[in-house]
Design a protein around this motif. Sequence first.
Motif, PDB file in Angstrom:
ATOM      1  N   GLN A 201     104.163   5.196 -27.058  1.00  0.00           N
ATOM      2  CA  GLN A 201     104.767   3.877 -26.896  1.00  0.00           C
ATOM      3  C   GLN A 201     106.170   4.002 -26.294  1.00  0.00           C
ATOM      4  O   GLN A 201     106.549   3.251 -25.402  1.00  0.00           O
ATOM      5  CB  GLN A 201     104.844   3.154 -28.247  1.00  0.00           C
ATOM      6  CG  GLN A 201     103.508   2.904 -28.906  1.00  0.00           C
ATOM      7  CD  GLN A 201     102.708   1.801 -28.220  1.00  0.00           C
ATOM      8  OE1 GLN A 201     103.137   1.206 -27.246  1.00  0.00           O
ATOM      9  NE2 GLN A 201     101.519   1.520 -28.739  1.00  0.00           N
ATOM     10  N   GLY A 202     106.953   4.962 -26.812  1.00  0.00           N
ATOM     11  CA  GLY A 202     108.306   5.150 -26.301  1.00  0.00           C
ATOM     12  C   GLY A 202     108.326   5.611 -24.860  1.00  0.00           C
ATOM     13  O   GLY A 202     109.092   5.087 -24.040  1.00  0.00           O
ATOM     14  N   VAL A 203     107.479   6.591 -24.544  1.00  0.00           N
ATOM     15  CA  VAL A 203     107.410   7.101 -23.173  1.00  0.00           C
ATOM     16  C   VAL A 203     106.926   6.004 -22.231  1.00  0.00           C
ATOM     17  O   VAL A 203     107.423   5.865 -21.105  1.00  0.00           O
ATOM     18  CB  VAL A 203     106.478   8.331 -23.111  1.00  0.00           C
ATOM     19  CG1 VAL A 203     106.170   8.716 -21.662  1.00  0.00           C
ATOM     20  CG2 VAL A 203     107.100   9.506 -23.862  1.00  0.00           C
ATOM     21  N   TYR A 204     105.986   5.202 -22.684  1.00  0.00           N
ATOM     22  CA  TYR A 204     105.472   4.094 -21.864  1.00  0.00           C
ATOM     23  C   TYR A 204     106.601   3.152 -21.471  1.00  0.00           C
ATOM     24  O   TYR A 204     106.716   2.749 -20.312  1.00  0.00           O
ATOM     25  CB  TYR A 204     104.397   3.339 -22.645  1.00  0.00           C
ATOM     26  CG  TYR A 204     103.833   2.120 -21.935  1.00  0.00           C
ATOM     27  CD1 TYR A 204     103.023   2.264 -20.812  1.00  0.00           C
ATOM     28  CD2 TYR A 204     104.095   0.840 -22.409  1.00  0.00           C
ATOM     29  CE1 TYR A 204     102.496   1.146 -20.164  1.00  0.00           C
ATOM     30  CE2 TYR A 204     103.575  -0.275 -21.770  1.00  0.00           C
ATOM     31  CZ  TYR A 204     102.781  -0.113 -20.645  1.00  0.00           C
ATOM     32  OH  TYR A 204     102.255  -1.222 -20.002  1.00  0.00           O
ATOM     33  N   GLY A 205     107.456   2.782 -22.433  1.00  0.00           N
ATOM     34  CA  GLY A 205     108.573   1.888 -22.132  1.00  0.00           C
ATOM     35  C   GLY A 205     109.503   2.464 -21.088  1.00  0.00           C
ATOM     36  O   GLY A 205     109.979   1.749 -20.197  1.00  0.00           O
ATOM     37  N   VAL A 206     109.748   3.765 -21.167  1.00  0.00           N
ATOM     38  CA  VAL A 206     110.624   4.420 -20.191  1.00  0.00           C
ATOM     39  C   VAL A 206     109.971   4.439 -18.812  1.00  0.00           C
ATOM     40  O   VAL A 206     110.616   4.139 -17.796  1.00  0.00           O
ATOM     41  CB  VAL A 206     110.952   5.862 -20.650  1.00  0.00           C
ATOM     42  CG1 VAL A 206     111.685   6.623 -19.544  1.00  0.00           C
ATOM     43  CG2 VAL A 206     111.798   5.831 -21.918  1.00  0.00           C
ATOM     44  N   LEU A 207     108.691   4.762 -18.757  1.00  0.00           N
ATOM     45  CA  LEU A 207     108.001   4.871 -17.462  1.00  0.00           C
ATOM     46  C   LEU A 207     107.879   3.516 -16.769  1.00  0.00           C
ATOM     47  O   LEU A 207     107.877   3.453 -15.531  1.00  0.00           O
ATOM     48  CB  LEU A 207     106.618   5.495 -17.652  1.00  0.00           C
ATOM     49  CG  LEU A 207     106.605   6.947 -18.141  1.00  0.00           C
ATOM     50  CD1 LEU A 207     105.172   7.460 -18.278  1.00  0.00           C
ATOM     51  CD2 LEU A 207     107.393   7.860 -17.210  1.00  0.00           C
ATOM     52  N   LEU A 208     107.776   2.427 -17.515  1.00  0.00           N
ATOM     53  CA  LEU A 208     107.715   1.100 -16.893  1.00  0.00           C
ATOM     54  C   LEU A 208     109.032   0.727 -16.219  1.00  0.00           C
ATOM     55  O   LEU A 208     109.070  -0.181 -15.390  1.00  0.00           O
ATOM     56  CB  LEU A 208     107.345   0.032 -17.923  1.00  0.00           C
ATOM     57  CG  LEU A 208     105.885  -0.072 -18.337  1.00  0.00           C
ATOM     58  CD1 LEU A 208     105.622  -1.410 -19.017  1.00  0.00           C
ATOM     59  CD2 LEU A 208     104.924   0.088 -17.156  1.00  0.00           C
ATOM     60  N   GLU A 209     110.115   1.401 -16.580  1.00  0.00           N
ATOM     61  CA  GLU A 209     111.404   1.153 -15.932  1.00  0.00           C
ATOM     62  C   GLU A 209     111.592   2.017 -14.680  1.00  0.00           C
ATOM     63  O   GLU A 209     112.607   1.897 -13.992  1.00  0.00           O
ATOM     64  CB  GLU A 209     112.540   1.427 -16.920  1.00  0.00           C
ATOM     65  CG  GLU A 209     112.543   0.467 -18.109  1.00  0.00           C
ATOM     66  CD  GLU A 209     113.618   0.801 -19.133  1.00  0.00           C
ATOM     67  OE1 GLU A 209     114.350   1.798 -18.913  1.00  0.00           O
ATOM     68  OE2 GLU A 209     113.722   0.085 -20.135  1.00  0.00           O
ATOM     69  N   SER A 210     110.628   2.876 -14.393  1.00  0.00           N
ATOM     70  CA  SER A 210     110.715   3.758 -13.232  1.00  0.00           C
ATOM     71  C   SER A 210     110.821   2.945 -11.937  1.00  0.00           C
ATOM     72  O   SER A 210     110.252   1.858 -11.806  1.00  0.00           O
ATOM     73  CB  SER A 210     109.470   4.656 -13.168  1.00  0.00           C
ATOM     74  OG  SER A 210     109.407   5.338 -11.932  1.00  0.00           O
ATOM     75  N   THR A 211     111.532   3.487 -10.962  1.00  0.00           N
ATOM     76  CA  THR A 211     111.619   2.845  -9.642  1.00  0.00           C
ATOM     77  C   THR A 211     110.401   3.177  -8.774  1.00  0.00           C
ATOM     78  O   THR A 211     110.254   2.631  -7.687  1.00  0.00           O
ATOM     79  CB  THR A 211     112.900   3.299  -8.910  1.00  0.00           C
ATOM     80  OG1 THR A 211     112.907   4.737  -8.813  1.00  0.00           O
ATOM     81  CG2 THR A 211     114.144   2.833  -9.655  1.00  0.00           C
ATOM     82  N   ASN A 212     109.535   4.047  -9.252  1.00  0.00           N
ATOM     83  CA  ASN A 212     108.333   4.459  -8.526  1.00  0.00           C
ATOM     84  C   ASN A 212     107.143   3.665  -9.054  1.00  0.00           C
ATOM     85  O   ASN A 212     106.718   3.842 -10.198  1.00  0.00           O
ATOM     86  CB  ASN A 212     108.121   5.962  -8.728  1.00  0.00           C
ATOM     87  CG  ASN A 212     106.953   6.508  -7.914  1.00  0.00           C
ATOM     88  OD1 ASN A 212     106.036   5.766  -7.534  1.00  0.00           O
ATOM     89  ND2 ASN A 212     106.972   7.796  -7.636  1.00  0.00           N
ATOM     90  N   GLN A 213     106.588   2.781  -8.218  1.00  0.00           N
ATOM     91  CA  GLN A 213     105.493   1.937  -8.673  1.00  0.00           C
ATOM     92  C   GLN A 213     104.269   2.752  -9.091  1.00  0.00           C
ATOM     93  O   GLN A 213     103.548   2.376 -10.025  1.00  0.00           O
ATOM     94  CB  GLN A 213     105.088   0.936  -7.586  1.00  0.00           C
ATOM     95  CG  GLN A 213     104.107  -0.115  -8.103  1.00  0.00           C
ATOM     96  CD  GLN A 213     103.594  -1.058  -7.014  1.00  0.00           C
ATOM     97  OE1 GLN A 213     103.376  -0.645  -5.887  1.00  0.00           O
ATOM     98  NE2 GLN A 213     103.428  -2.329  -7.366  1.00  0.00           N
ATOM     99  N   ALA A 214     104.032   3.890  -8.433  1.00  0.00           N
ATOM    100  CA  ALA A 214     102.875   4.718  -8.778  1.00  0.00           C
ATOM    101  C   ALA A 214     102.998   5.241 -10.211  1.00  0.00           C
ATOM    102  O   ALA A 214     102.002   5.319 -10.945  1.00  0.00           O
ATOM    103  CB  ALA A 214     102.748   5.884  -7.803  1.00  0.00           C
ATOM    104  N   VAL A 215     104.222   5.566 -10.619  1.00  0.00           N
ATOM    105  CA  VAL A 215     104.456   6.032 -11.991  1.00  0.00           C
ATOM    106  C   VAL A 215     104.194   4.904 -12.975  1.00  0.00           C
ATOM    107  O   VAL A 215     103.547   5.084 -14.010  1.00  0.00           O
ATOM    108  CB  VAL A 215     105.901   6.571 -12.139  1.00  0.00           C
ATOM    109  CG1 VAL A 215     106.245   6.806 -13.618  1.00  0.00           C
ATOM    110  CG2 VAL A 215     106.074   7.860 -11.334  1.00  0.00           C
TER     111      VAL A 215
END
Length: 604
Positions: A201-215
């Motif tokens: 859950q925590g990692v998911y929140g961080v990855l959704l803030e990524s500037t890379n749409q593929a991530v």
Amino acid sequence: MAKAQELPLRKDVPVKLTWDLTTIYRTDADFEKDFSAVKDQLPKIAKLAGSLSDGAEALLSATDAYLQLSRRLEKVYVYAQLKNDQDTSETNYQAMFFRVESLAAQFGAAVSWFDPELLKLSESQMTRYYQAEPKLKAYKRLFDQTFAKRNHILSNDVEKVLAGASDIFSAGEKTFGILDNTDLPFPTVVDDNGNQVQLSQGVYGVLLESTNQAVRKQAFEQLYKVYGQFQHTLATTLTTNVKNHNFKAKLRNYHSALEAALAENEVPTNVYQNLIQVVNRHLDLLHRYVALRKRVLGLDQLHMYDLYTSLVGKKSPKYSFETAKQIALAALQVMGPDYVSHVEEEFDNRWIDVVENRYKRSGGYSSGTYDTNPFILLNWKDNLDNLYTLIHETGHSMHSYYAAHHQPYQYGDYSIFVAEIASTTNENILTDYLLNKYHDNPEMKKIILNYYLDGFKGTVFRQTQFAEFEQYIHEQDAKGQPLTAASMDKYYQELNAKYYGTAVISDDKIGLEWSRIPHFYYNFYVYQYATGFAAATTLADGIVSKPNDHVDKYLAFLKAGSSDTPTNVMKKAGVDMTQPAYLEHAFEIFEQRLNEFDQLITSN
């Protein structure tokens, strides 16, 4: 490859960055004395059962004994909780906290007779009691809160059965918690740096803030692939929880589970209905914001996983803890010298546990009781979000400080309904301060406005969407309609499309979002985030624009504690939460700042 920096052990954290719990108990031995004293008093207070009808003096004596013991228990509870949270690997403090939790349960059992017995006293008896013993008038509101439930509290035998079955009633929530936190098999995904990371859950929140749409897309699809595999089980756990709420509401003679849940905080249901109605009237603003996000990100297709990445494309400005304190104090000057003096007291006297250490509880909170400082736990990072966390938790602590210093113990706390208002008022004051501070710095203004707009979107719009879904599933079950995974997927996706509009694609997987939200097990809790943020927006605007007219009223709200109903307490601050005006004003401010952000982005 550089070695990753390890978190310090608790013993290696500078003392000045830790909270001073010796202000609660000088030593653990002092804690043990109070713990034993509370335990020794339990049989004595249990023996008072049957005494309330013996006269005014007996009621006063029992009430005093109850509250004095409760007050002492709260002190030992807070000490054990904070000691455990600062380093969860210390087995002696784990054991201390477990013992206190057990003691709290024993206390509940020892005083379980009080409310049912109080309810046997008629209005005429209470009138005679108040006349015979004037000291009882200090507890009148406390008694009235119980009398308000007269038609909803059942016989002693039934209440005893319900209390004994509490573990059974919470089975759905507990099963969800185990699945969500332990048993769901989340896969590995690729982060911004091309590293394989275990999804959580925590990692998911961080990855959704990524500037890379593929991530972002991979994180979204992989997370919901897991929830999709277990959606039928999760539909069962949620349905069990809903049936629990509906069963108890009907048994206690409430019209609905919503009414029963809000009655616990003395909140009328029109507060809930007003929120949903007003937010629905202003969904066009969310649609505008989403369309702006699509344009700024330059995407042909905007998906739900694109709603969390920053629109300014810049890293957060850096703020050390010392700098953050200075900024917070500067922003809060508008609250007047008395308020600021207590914030300085918080900052200067080690009320805050600042930095992250190994095994420390994550996140941030304010916690204390009537006879302790309102302590703050942080896990400090040098960024804008942590600056807001500091001033947010300071709002909670100042609320606790004022209530405890201006009310007797029985009214020295406050309802959960108003709890988030003091904290988010501080956040909104900080936003206004930073916008003025950087009025000639377009880049910083964009960062602050982006933070505010995302906060409003996530707290007012998103939490109201949750509230609308929560009401729907309770109503469907009450009508006898089955809550299958398919029916909840379908309704949730339609609701999501209504809220976010046509500029975003409501991916099929977003229909599964209900299955991963723990707040749906909290019994009509989430609406308070939205009402609280909207009320705080209105309050902060008044304080900033006309402090002479609004600060005293605001401090009166903080000082009121639970001496009146939550909605009446809010009226002291100048906000009537039973009417939609405060919500409308909050949307006016959101629209103004959306327009300002749009202009800044467009002018580039």
